[in-house]
Design an enzyme around this catalytic site. Structure first.
Site, PDB file in Angstrom:
ATOM      1  N   GLY A 242       0.781  -1.226   0.000  1.00  0.00           N
ATOM      2  CA  GLY A 242       0.000   0.000   0.000  1.00  0.00           C
ATOM      3  C   GLY A 242       0.812   1.275   0.000  1.00  0.00           C
ATOM      4  CD  GLU A 280       0.980  -8.948   0.723  1.00  0.00           C
ATOM      5  OE1 GLU A 280      -0.153  -8.687   0.257  1.00  0.00           O
ATOM      6  OE2 GLU A 280       1.336 -10.064   1.100  1.00  0.00           O
ATOM      7  N   GLY A 282       4.238  -3.673  -4.211  1.00  0.00           N
ATOM      8  CA  GLY A 282       4.302  -3.843  -5.654  1.00  0.00           C
ATOM      9  C   GLY A 282       4.546  -2.524  -6.362  1.00  0.00           C
ATOM     10  NE  ARG A 283      -0.104   1.846  -6.821  1.00  0.00           N
ATOM     11  CZ  ARG A 283      -1.063   1.634  -7.722  1.00  0.00           C
ATOM     12  NH1 ARG A 283      -0.914   2.105  -8.940  1.00  0.00           N
ATOM     13  NH2 ARG A 283      -2.136   0.961  -7.402  1.00  0.00           N
ATOM     14  CB  CYS A 358     -13.315   2.517 -32.461  1.00  0.00           C
ATOM     15  SG  CYS A 358     -12.409   2.377 -34.006  1.00  0.00           S
ATOM     16  CE1 TYR A 387      -1.677  -3.793  -9.583  1.00  0.00           C
ATOM     17  CE2 TYR A 387      -0.428  -1.961  -8.695  1.00  0.00           C
ATOM     18  CZ  TYR A 387      -1.006  -3.208  -8.541  1.00  0.00           C
ATOM     19  OH  TYR A 387      -0.893  -3.863  -7.341  1.00  0.00           O
TER      20      TYR A 387
END
Length: 410
Positions: A242, A280, A282-283, A358, A387
């Site tokens: 987070g 843990e 990620g980002r 489109c 992401y």
């Protein structure tokens, strides 16, 4: 298509892109469209995070942020292990390493996934509900295999605000805090399931570092209470990730050093002897190591608004439209112009950066100021390492996929 290159640092990415454009123009007459990952910058950032963590703390990489095997391999010697949210992610990790620790999370685990996770020797499984816990116990007993689990708990107390909130309110994640006694009794009744601790991942993309550390204090206090009330002996508290990234205010950031300073004090006050604190992330680890590159293939004005149409779009990089922000970018000027007619350009004006799909939702940045932009110039989107590709609808309209390049500073 992917390619591995060596000996460039993150500060030289623009130069690398300029060389890439030149090479592609010489080999093929196709607009530039690619992801670029700076593996040296990735390793450096991850190492700084790991090295600064207090004793009895460990860092896992949350693969959901970007499951590219090259990134996983780069992080392998640095992080403690990997957090996976699907059996597909577990397979990808195991292709890179046969024995690195894996934590298996996610709210919708199927029986076959649990079976395969056990076959692939995961370290811990997050039990997300009482029913899932029962199924884990049933599968483990049938296999005559002991399973180590963490109970994921959705707390009911007030927590900090962030871009994504997964606890402290009704969500599909975790076991309601009021069900903790029932969950503990259940796991203690399952002969092949070992309760190793608790998992509380309440927020995603939180930018308040000191408040994040104080949230960890709340977790520790909760676990200390459960240990005392239920005479537990556990080994882990997974405090999730987070740690946030700002895509709109580049001066605003999650101050990692402030987090570590506050965390040191939290552990002095609330440390649980014998319990390892897991993060843990990620980002926060991978976002800044990735770039998305797309060539401008048209400039047009429609209802008095300027548009730049790029080779690419949200089918490659869905994050900006998903989060409804303008993805930061810079213009790389390309002087080559192969056509016999004049080159359209825009100066000192606002332009909306739209993709080739489109749909009017295919927008990566809305009405952003550009000093000078021409058809044939290339946009280098920053903070694209997390992401991006894997959350995107790759095959909508069947456009070609981007190329992938890896800067590997050794």
């Amino acid at each position: 298509m992917s390619q591995l290159v060596t000996a460039l640092s993150g500060g030289q990415v623009v130069s690398y892109v300029e060389k890439l454009i030149q090479q592609k123009r010489e080999r093929e007459q196709q607009p530039v469209c690619a992801y670029i990952y700076d593996l040296g910058a990735l390793r450096e950032r991850a190492q700084r995070c790991v090295s600064s963590l207090p004793d009895d703390c460990s860092l896992f990489y949350a693969v959901k942020a970007n499951p590219d095997p090259q990134l996983i391999a780069s992080l392998l010697p640095i992080v403690k292990g990997f957090e996976a949210a699907s059996i597909g992610e577990i397979r990808t990790i195991r292709e890179v390493s046969a024995d690195v620790p894996i934590i298996f999370g996610g709210p919708g685990k199927k029986d076959a996934e649990i079976e395969e996770a056990l076959e692939r020797n995961v370290m811990l499984i997050h039990a997300e509900s009482l029913h899932e816990l029962q199924r884990i116990g049933w599968i483990a007993e049938r296999r005559q295999q002991r399973v180590a689990i963490l109970l994921r708990i959705n707390l009911r107390r007030t927590l900090p605000e962030a871009s994504i909130t997964m606890s402290g309110r009704p969500t599909q994640f975790g076991i309601d805090e009021i069900q903790v006694p029932e969950a503990i009794r259940l796991v203690q009744s399952l002969p092949f399931v070992q309760l190793e601790g608790f998992h509380m991942h309440s927020l995603s993309n939180n930018l308040d570092a000191r408040l994040h550390a104080r949230m960890v204090a709340t977790y520790l206090q909760c676990v200390q209470t459960w240990i005392q009330e239920h005479s537990l002996s556990i080994r882990y508290l997974n405090a999730g990730g987070g740690f946030g990234i700002s895509y709109t205010d580049l001066e605003r950031r999650f101050e990692w050093n402030d987090f570590i300073e506050e965390l040191q004090q939290v552990l002095e006050d609330y440390r649980i002897p014998g319990v390892q604190l897991i993060f843990e992330s990620g980002r926060y680890i991978v976002a800044h190591c990735g770039y998305y590159v797309a060539e401008v293939i048209d400039l047009k004005t429609n209802h008095d608004q300027h548009y730049a149409i790029i080779r690419g779009g949200t089918h490659h990089f869905r994050l900006p439209v998903s989060w409804q922000h303008n993805q930061p970018f810079e213009v790389i000027a390309v002087d080559d112009w192969p056509y016999p007619f004049p080159r359209t350009e825009r100066r000192q004006t606002s332009v909306t950066i739209a993709g080739e799909l489109c749909t009017p939702k295919d927008v990566l940045a809305h009405e952003v100021h550009v000093e000078h932009l021409r058809i044939g110039d290339v946009l280098l989107f920053h903070i694209a390492g997390a992401y991006g590709w894997t959350i995107s609808h790759h095959d909508f309209l069947s456009h070609p996929h981007p190329h992938f390049y890896y800067i590997n500073q050794t």
